[in-house]
Design a protein around this motif. Sequence first.
Motif, PDB file in Angstrom:
ATOM      1  N   LEU A   9       0.880  -1.171   0.000  1.00 22.67           N
ATOM      2  CA  LEU A   9       0.000   0.000   0.000  1.00 22.67           C
ATOM      3  C   LEU A   9       0.913   1.215   0.000  1.00 22.67           C
ATOM      4  CD1 LEU A   9      -2.938   1.020   0.176  1.00 22.67           C
ATOM      5  CD2 LEU A   9      -2.708   0.989   2.669  1.00 22.67           C
ATOM      6  N   PRO A  10       1.085   1.872  -1.165  1.00 26.01           N
ATOM      7  CA  PRO A  10       2.134   2.894  -1.286  1.00 26.01           C
ATOM      8  C   PRO A  10       1.887   4.156  -0.487  1.00 26.01           C
ATOM      9  CG  PRO A  10       0.803   2.786  -3.280  1.00 26.01           C
ATOM     10  CD  PRO A  10       0.367   1.646  -2.430  1.00 26.01           C
ATOM     11  N   GLU A  11       0.615   4.483  -0.236  1.00 27.46           N
ATOM     12  CA  GLU A  11       0.306   5.732   0.454  1.00 27.46           C
ATOM     13  C   GLU A  11      -1.083   5.641   1.073  1.00 27.46           C
ATOM     14  OE1 GLU A  11       0.435   8.657  -2.591  1.00 27.46           O
ATOM     15  OE2 GLU A  11      -1.175   7.757  -3.758  1.00 27.46           O
ATOM     16  N   LYS A  12      -1.371   6.555   1.973  1.00 23.00           N
ATOM     17  CA  LYS A  12      -2.693   6.615   2.585  1.00 23.00           C
ATOM     18  C   LYS A  12      -3.758   6.800   1.505  1.00 23.00           C
ATOM     19  CE  LYS A  12      -5.088   8.957   6.408  1.00 23.00           C
ATOM     20  NZ  LYS A  12      -4.961  10.003   7.460  1.00 23.00           N
ATOM     21  N   GLY A  42     -11.866  -7.799   6.944  1.00 22.79           N
ATOM     22  CA  GLY A  42     -12.442  -6.517   6.574  1.00 22.79           C
ATOM     23  C   GLY A  42     -11.653  -5.324   7.083  1.00 22.79           C
ATOM     24  N   ILE A  43     -10.896  -5.505   8.163  1.00 19.06           N
ATOM     25  CA  ILE A  43     -10.130  -4.389   8.716  1.00 19.06           C
ATOM     26  C   ILE A  43      -9.109  -3.873   7.707  1.00 19.06           C
ATOM     27  CG2 ILE A  43      -8.316  -5.808   9.768  1.00 19.06           C
ATOM     28  CD1 ILE A  43      -8.337  -3.876  12.138  1.00 19.06           C
ATOM     29  N   ASP A  44      -8.687  -4.728   6.760  1.00 20.45           N
ATOM     30  CA  ASP A  44      -7.697  -4.286   5.773  1.00 20.45           C
ATOM     31  C   ASP A  44      -8.303  -3.272   4.800  1.00 20.45           C
ATOM     32  OD1 ASP A  44      -5.577  -5.949   6.766  1.00 20.45           O
ATOM     33  OD2 ASP A  44      -6.687  -7.638   5.960  1.00 20.45           O
ATOM     34  N   ASN A  45      -9.595  -3.368   4.541  1.00 22.25           N
ATOM     35  CA  ASN A  45     -10.278  -2.323   3.774  1.00 22.25           C
ATOM     36  C   ASN A  45     -10.303  -1.024   4.568  1.00 22.25           C
ATOM     37  OD1 ASN A  45     -11.130  -3.660   1.311  1.00 22.25           O
ATOM     38  ND2 ASN A  45     -12.548  -4.850   2.564  1.00 22.25           N
ATOM     39  N   TYR A  46     -10.578  -1.139   5.855  1.00 22.50           N
ATOM     40  CA  TYR A  46     -10.634   0.032   6.731  1.00 22.50           C
ATOM     41  C   TYR A  46      -9.273   0.732   6.782  1.00 22.50           C
ATOM     42  CZ  TYR A  46     -11.606   2.680  11.023  1.00 22.50           C
ATOM     43  OH  TYR A  46     -11.779   3.671  11.963  1.00 22.50           O
ATOM     44  N   ILE A  47      -8.215  -0.076   6.872  1.00 21.01           N
ATOM     45  CA  ILE A  47      -6.864   0.488   6.915  1.00 21.01           C
ATOM     46  C   ILE A  47      -6.573   1.271   5.639  1.00 21.01           C
ATOM     47  CG2 ILE A  47      -4.418  -0.126   6.830  1.00 21.01           C
ATOM     48  CD1 ILE A  47      -5.094  -2.417   8.779  1.00 21.01           C
ATOM     49  N   ARG A  48      -6.925   0.697   4.500  1.00 15.11           N
ATOM     50  CA  ARG A  48      -6.627   1.365   3.228  1.00 15.11           C
ATOM     51  C   ARG A  48      -7.459   2.630   3.061  1.00 15.11           C
ATOM     52  NH1 ARG A  48      -8.495   1.736  -1.972  1.00 15.11           N
ATOM     53  NH2 ARG A  48     -10.248   0.327  -1.611  1.00 15.11           N
ATOM     54  N   LEU A  49      -8.736   2.562   3.397  1.00 13.04           N
ATOM     55  CA  LEU A  49      -9.633   3.683   3.131  1.00 13.04           C
ATOM     56  C   LEU A  49      -9.487   4.817   4.145  1.00 13.04           C
ATOM     57  CD1 LEU A  49     -12.825   1.627   2.190  1.00 13.04           C
ATOM     58  CD2 LEU A  49     -11.319   2.872   0.630  1.00 13.04           C
ATOM     59  N   VAL A  50      -9.156   4.459   5.393  1.00 16.54           N
ATOM     60  CA  VAL A  50      -9.121   5.456   6.466  1.00 16.54           C
ATOM     61  C   VAL A  50      -7.696   5.800   6.889  1.00 16.54           C
ATOM     62  CG1 VAL A  50      -9.915   5.961   8.819  1.00 16.54           C
ATOM     63  CG2 VAL A  50     -11.378   4.682   7.261  1.00 16.54           C
ATOM     64  N   GLY A  51      -6.783   4.837   6.714  1.00 18.99           N
ATOM     65  CA  GLY A  51      -5.416   5.053   7.148  1.00 18.99           C
ATOM     66  C   GLY A  51      -5.162   4.676   8.590  1.00 18.99           C
ATOM     67  N   ALA A  52      -6.097   3.925   9.190  1.00 16.12           N
ATOM     68  CA  ALA A  52      -5.956   3.545  10.591  1.00 16.12           C
ATOM     69  C   ALA A  52      -4.793   2.585  10.789  1.00 16.12           C
ATOM     70  CB  ALA A  52      -7.252   2.899  11.077  1.00 16.12           C
ATOM     71  N   PHE A  53      -4.162   2.683  11.932  1.00 12.79           N
ATOM     72  CA  PHE A  53      -3.117   1.772  12.420  1.00 12.79           C
ATOM     73  C   PHE A  53      -1.766   1.907  11.714  1.00 12.79           C
ATOM     74  CE2 PHE A  53      -7.152  -0.642  13.058  1.00 12.79           C
ATOM     75  CZ  PHE A  53      -7.168  -0.613  14.431  1.00 12.79           C
ATOM     76  N   ILE A  54      -1.698   2.609  10.613  1.00 10.95           N
ATOM     77  CA  ILE A  54      -0.471   2.655   9.813  1.00 10.95           C
ATOM     78  C   ILE A  54       0.257   3.969  10.074  1.00 10.95           C
ATOM     79  CG2 ILE A  54       0.488   2.635   7.488  1.00 10.95           C
ATOM     80  CD1 ILE A  54      -0.657  -0.035   8.396  1.00 10.95           C
ATOM     81  N   ASP A  55       1.540   3.855  10.406  1.00 13.12           N
ATOM     82  CA  ASP A  55       2.354   5.039  10.680  1.00 13.12           C
ATOM     83  C   ASP A  55       3.325   5.378   9.555  1.00 13.12           C
ATOM     84  OD1 ASP A  55       1.233   5.391  13.234  1.00 13.12           O
ATOM     85  OD2 ASP A  55       2.618   3.926  14.096  1.00 13.12           O
ATOM     86  N   ALA A  56       3.627   4.411   8.674  1.00 13.95           N
ATOM     87  CA  ALA A  56       4.629   4.639   7.632  1.00 13.95           C
ATOM     88  C   ALA A  56       4.241   3.907   6.354  1.00 13.95           C
ATOM     89  CB  ALA A  56       6.004   4.169   8.107  1.00 13.95           C
ATOM     90  N   TYR A  57       4.613   4.476   5.251  1.00  9.50           N
ATOM     91  CA  TYR A  57       4.343   3.896   3.931  1.00  9.50           C
ATOM     92  C   TYR A  57       5.649   3.760   3.152  1.00  9.50           C
ATOM     93  CZ  TYR A  57      -0.558   4.867   4.967  1.00  9.50           C
ATOM     94  OH  TYR A  57      -1.790   4.898   5.548  1.00  9.50           O
ATOM     95  N   PRO A  58       5.715   2.790   2.217  1.00  6.19           N
ATOM     96  CA  PRO A  58       4.678   1.829   1.843  1.00  6.19           C
ATOM     97  C   PRO A  58       4.406   0.830   2.965  1.00  6.19           C
ATOM     98  CG  PRO A  58       6.730   1.296   0.743  1.00  6.19           C
ATOM     99  CD  PRO A  58       6.949   2.615   1.412  1.00  6.19           C
ATOM    100  N   TRP A  90       1.153  -7.537  14.389  1.00  8.38           N
ATOM    101  CA  TRP A  90       0.808  -6.169  14.711  1.00  8.38           C
ATOM    102  C   TRP A  90       1.007  -5.319  13.459  1.00  8.38           C
ATOM    103  CZ3 TRP A  90      -2.516  -5.059  17.987  1.00  8.38           C
ATOM    104  CH2 TRP A  90      -2.659  -3.782  18.554  1.00  8.38           C
ATOM    105  N   PHE A  91       0.773  -4.042  13.531  1.00  7.88           N
ATOM    106  CA  PHE A  91       0.633  -3.241  12.326  1.00  7.88           C
ATOM    107  C   PHE A  91       1.933  -2.538  11.946  1.00  7.88           C
ATOM    108  CE2 PHE A  91      -3.476  -3.675  14.373  1.00  7.88           C
ATOM    109  CZ  PHE A  91      -4.232  -4.194  13.339  1.00  7.88           C
ATOM    110  N   SER A  92       2.809  -3.285  11.271  1.00  5.13           N
ATOM    111  CA  SER A  92       3.993  -2.695  10.665  1.00  5.13           C
ATOM    112  C   SER A  92       4.300  -3.508   9.413  1.00  5.13           C
ATOM    113  CB  SER A  92       5.193  -2.713  11.616  1.00  5.13           C
ATOM    114  OG  SER A  92       5.667  -4.032  11.812  1.00  5.13           O
ATOM    115  N   ALA A  93       5.052  -2.906   8.480  1.00  5.06           N
ATOM    116  CA  ALA A  93       5.270  -3.545   7.184  1.00  5.06           C
ATOM    117  C   ALA A  93       5.958  -4.903   7.317  1.00  5.06           C
ATOM    118  CB  ALA A  93       6.084  -2.621   6.281  1.00  5.06           C
ATOM    119  N   ASP A  94       6.910  -5.022   8.225  1.00  2.00           N
ATOM    120  CA  ASP A  94       7.624  -6.284   8.363  1.00  2.00           C
ATOM    121  C   ASP A  94       6.744  -7.388   8.946  1.00  2.00           C
ATOM    122  OD1 ASP A  94       9.963  -5.287   7.307  1.00  2.00           O
ATOM    123  OD2 ASP A  94      10.943  -4.958   9.243  1.00  2.00           O
ATOM    124  N   ARG A  95       5.629  -7.000   9.553  1.00  2.00           N
ATOM    125  CA  ARG A  95       4.776  -7.970  10.237  1.00  2.00           C
ATOM    126  C   ARG A  95       3.467  -8.240   9.512  1.00  2.00           C
ATOM    127  NH1 ARG A  95       7.023  -8.790  15.344  1.00  2.00           N
ATOM    128  NH2 ARG A  95       8.698  -7.318  15.753  1.00  2.00           N
TER     129      ARG A  95
END
Length: 350
Positions: A9-12, A42-58, A90-95
């Motif tokens: 996911l390259p960006e919010k 379904g939370i993965d749709n929420y993350i993409r659409l809202v940007g929840a839980f993610i601190d860094a991109y990609p 948990w919510f980081s790219a490596d995980r």
Amino acid sequence: MAQQLALLLPEKHGEYTVGPRPIPTPGPGDVLIEVHAAGLNGIDNYIRLVGAFIDAYPAVTGHEGVGVVKAVGKDVRDIMEGDRVLFECWFSADRGTYQQYSLADARGVTKIPDSLSFDDAATLPVSFATAAVGLYAPKSKRGGAGLTPFWEDGGRGKYASEPIVILGGSSCVGQLTIQLAKLSGFNPIISTCSTHNIDYVKQAGATHVIDYKETSYADLPAAIARITSKPCRLVYDAISTEETQKTGWSILAPNGSICVLLPPHVGKYGEEAEDGKRTVYVFGNVNDPEHQNSGFGSVVAKTLEKLLAEGTIRPTRVEVVPGGLHGIQTGLERLMTGKVSGAKLIVHPQ
């Protein structure tokens, strides 16, 4: 550095795309897992659409998977290379689990028996944790209903002859909640589903199943009253629309708890209402800092390991979405539009 393929996911608010990223190295307390199957949520749709839980991109989303341990970090004692495991992250790219290799905190990793396929095991991490947290985690803002867990002394069968209502018994969380309610002794176990899933819900352990298409949610309290006259102090709403939450709240007896999986429409979140009713907004992840700090998350992971070894817990029905990482977006769109019933969607990242 060795590379792998991941769903990025390259960006919010961006669009998912498959591309390369480095294979991470496990630090102290972590394990590196080759992901053979990842569950869609379904939370993965929420993350993409809202940007929840993610601190860094990609970013890399996906927060449950199964696979084989390929490396272990310092201070990991009971997990070894070659172990077959299921896990949440948990919510980081490596995980994230929408990639070919993922890191996981060893404290929340569950070893699985050779008799359990990766596909079947992939139906369990989030569903089991969500059921267990909702029922048994201590009462708090991010806790649960605070029941005595069946794995503690005196816990198995403790709630014999007490009714429980589980809305959405054919959902993955509903299926696991029914099974845990049975271990806790609840009776009757009353659940709802559509006609074609009634046998499936009974196989999980429901004693009474109500077809929500024949009995409307408005009529559900009366239907339950015909089954039992005892007060219902626990409702687990695995659907959690506004309609089902309001119905569950009307069924709930004073001093009872309703567990919901989506933002609450009833009660006072994290507080008791005037009649003692409580809304529990369940976040089913054993890696939640609250559950890890208390040790509850690790206990849930190891309890599942024991139940799987005993053959006590049944996986849910599973559907493999074709296309591997490239098929995830299609699967997530199906979840978002309600086109999945009675099955867990998974993908094969390798």
